[in-house]
Design an enzyme around this catalytic site. Structure first.
Site, mmCIF file in Angstrom:
data_model
loop_
_atom_site.group_PDB
_atom_site.id
_atom_site.type_symbol
_atom_site.label_atom_id
_atom_site.label_comp_id
_atom_site.label_asym_id
_atom_site.label_seq_id
_atom_site.Cartn_x
_atom_site.Cartn_y
_atom_site.Cartn_z
ATOM 1 N N HIS A 296 0.484 -3.466 11.015
ATOM 2 C CA HIS A 296 1.628 -4.285 11.439
ATOM 3 C C HIS A 296 2.082 -4.005 12.874
ATOM 4 O O HIS A 296 3.258 -3.824 13.153
ATOM 5 C CB HIS A 296 2.793 -4.120 10.453
ATOM 6 C CG HIS A 296 2.447 -4.604 9.084
ATOM 7 N ND1 HIS A 296 2.251 -5.936 8.801
ATOM 8 C CD2 HIS A 296 2.224 -3.922 7.935
ATOM 9 C CE1 HIS A 296 1.938 -6.056 7.516
ATOM 10 N NE2 HIS A 296 1.895 -4.853 6.981
ATOM 11 N N GLN B 277 1.174 -12.033 9.784
ATOM 12 C CA GLN B 277 1.663 -10.823 9.112
ATOM 13 C C GLN B 277 0.838 -9.587 9.481
ATOM 14 O O GLN B 277 1.337 -8.460 9.479
ATOM 15 C CB GLN B 277 1.625 -11.064 7.588
ATOM 16 C CG GLN B 277 2.130 -9.932 6.736
ATOM 17 C CD GLN B 277 1.220 -9.685 5.554
ATOM 18 O OE1 GLN B 277 0.061 -9.319 5.722
ATOM 19 N NE2 GLN B 277 1.754 -9.896 4.371
ATOM 20 N N ARG C 264 -9.492 -8.039 4.245
ATOM 21 C CA ARG C 264 -8.331 -7.591 5.020
ATOM 22 C C ARG C 264 -8.346 -6.079 5.203
ATOM 23 O O ARG C 264 -8.124 -5.555 6.301
ATOM 24 C CB ARG C 264 -7.051 -8.033 4.309
ATOM 25 C CG ARG C 264 -5.726 -7.720 5.011
ATOM 26 C CD ARG C 264 -4.596 -8.253 4.129
ATOM 27 N NE ARG C 264 -3.273 -8.152 4.735
ATOM 28 C CZ ARG C 264 -2.443 -7.129 4.568
ATOM 29 N NH1 ARG C 264 -2.806 -6.088 3.824
ATOM 30 N NH2 ARG C 264 -1.238 -7.131 5.134
ATOM 31 N N GLN D 219 0.829 -1.204 0.000
ATOM 32 C CA GLN D 219 0.000 0.000 0.000
ATOM 33 C C GLN D 219 0.863 1.253 0.000
ATOM 34 O O GLN D 219 1.902 1.316 0.654
ATOM 35 C CB GLN D 219 -0.920 -0.011 1.211
ATOM 36 C CG GLN D 219 -2.131 0.882 1.068
ATOM 37 C CD GLN D 219 -3.235 0.488 2.034
ATOM 38 O OE1 GLN D 219 -3.309 -0.642 2.489
ATOM 39 N NE2 GLN D 219 -4.099 1.436 2.349
ATOM 40 N N SER E 62 4.021 -6.529 2.596
ATOM 41 C CA SER E 62 2.713 -6.447 3.242
ATOM 42 C C SER E 62 1.645 -7.062 2.336
ATOM 43 O O SER E 62 1.714 -8.245 2.028
ATOM 44 C CB SER E 62 2.407 -4.997 3.614
ATOM 45 O OG SER E 62 1.277 -4.911 4.441
ATOM 46 N N LEU E 63 0.666 -6.276 1.857
ATOM 47 C CA LEU E 63 -0.371 -6.856 1.007
ATOM 48 C C LEU E 63 0.206 -7.465 -0.265
ATOM 49 O O LEU E 63 -0.405 -8.352 -0.873
ATOM 50 C CB LEU E 63 -1.442 -5.815 0.661
ATOM 51 C CG LEU E 63 -1.121 -4.807 -0.461
ATOM 52 C CD1 LEU E 63 -1.531 -5.335 -1.831
ATOM 53 C CD2 LEU E 63 -1.796 -3.482 -0.194
#
Length: 326
Positions: A216, A265, A120, A10, A95-96
């Site tokens: 996170h 994660q 998510r 992102q 991440s994503l």
């Protein structure tokens, strides 16, 4: 040459991303249509011609970035006339971007990835009320220094007791992006204090990031529970290409472990610097960032100046790369 495919997270989204690729190539167009069908809406219209503020919403940005990454990957593999396991030795996502990596590795379908990322994004946004959390980038300090700052910033009584806060606040390292580029996440008051502490301890720069939630860190635990339930219902196959997850920074191929790491994660640290070092130590010469932006190719070069890194997001980029690839 050993190559890794890497996928952005992102922040790399922009209105117009993927539009020219979809117009020029039916393989890419099919991916965007598959994502639209999975979500039951024209996310592609928002991506190609929509409002930036709406695209930047976490629930939209996450599946949109995956769609662009997967579309670019599928077009590249078609042009190379090779399956993923012959084109790359590892896949990894920030991440994503890890969901894009799973799709590229053949262990997660495009439709499932789109639905999971929409869930998510919604779950992460709901986990913490707007205004209570924050993230900040700390530049110019090493990990040990930033971890010490985070621990001090979160201690009860450290600048927030006057607000009636009796317990420790959350302030944790969220991203280890590159040498001297570390992100902290948690309660807004603790993050603001961390910025002040970092400045006092010699950081080149520290600043709040324009994000809608503190990703996170342990505040995302409600979102992790949602994703654990959702991922338990998903058919996750064995990857054709080893995946380097954010949580381990080492290659993983076992589907149950990969499923568990996708859940962890949500609250865990993105160990991107270590992931790049691991892939380099395994012989990777070239990092190919697929999708929107050039963030990861820049980070790869910062982590290891000897690494080759490039970004492929348009048909022109892909065709130029294929023309020089044996």
């Amino acid at each position: 040459m050993k190559r890794a495919f890497v996928f952005p997270g992102q922040g790399s989204q922009t209105v117009g991303m993927g539009k020219a690729l979809a117009a020029a190539d039916p393989v890419a167009r099919a991916i965007f249509e598959e994502v639209d069908d999975a979500l039951g809406e024209k996310l592609s219209s928002l991506m190609f011609d929509g409002d930036p503020e709406t695209l930047n919403l976490t629930r939209n940005a996450q599946p949109a970035l995956m769609a662009v990454s997967v579309a670019a990957t599928r077009v590249l593999l078609e042009k190379l006339q090779r399956p993923a396991h012959q084109a790359a030795s590892f896949v990894a996502g920030h991440s994503l971007g890890e969901y894009s990596a799973f799709v590229a590795a053949g262990c997660l379908s495009v439709g499932d990835a789109a639905r999971l990322l929409r869930l998510r994004g919604d779950a992460m946004q709901r986990a913490v009320p707007v205004g209570e959390g924050a993230m900040a980038a700390v530049l110019g300090l090493d990990m040990e220094a930033v971890e010490a700052i985070a621990a001090e910033a979160g201690k009860a009584g450290a600048g927030h007791a006057e607000a009636g806060q009796a317990d420790d606040l959350v302030c944790q390292v969220a991203n280890d992006n590159a040498p001297g580029q570390i992100v902290v996440s948690g309660h807004k008051g603790a993050i603001e204090r961390a910025i002040d502490l970092a400045a006092a301890r010699g950081a080149k720069r520290s600043m709040l990031l324009p994000v809608s939630a503190p990703f996170h860190c342990s505040l995302m635990a409600p979102a992790a529970r949602v994703m654990a339930d959702a991922l338990a219902q998903i058919d996750l196959g064995a990857p054709l290409v080893p995946v380097v997850p954010n949580m381990t920074a080492t290659a993983v191929t076992d589907p149950p472990e990969l499923r568990r790491l996708l859940v962890e994660q949500i609250t865990g640290r993105v160990r991107w610097r270590e992931s790049v070092i691991h892939m380099r130590s395994a012989g990777v010469d070239q990092f190919v960032e697929l999708g929107a932006g050039k963030v990861l190719s820049g980070l790869s070069r910062r982590i290891d100046k000897g690494a080759s890194a490039l970004s492929l997001g348009t048909l022109e980029d892909i065709e130029a790369f294929v023309a020089t690839t044996v």
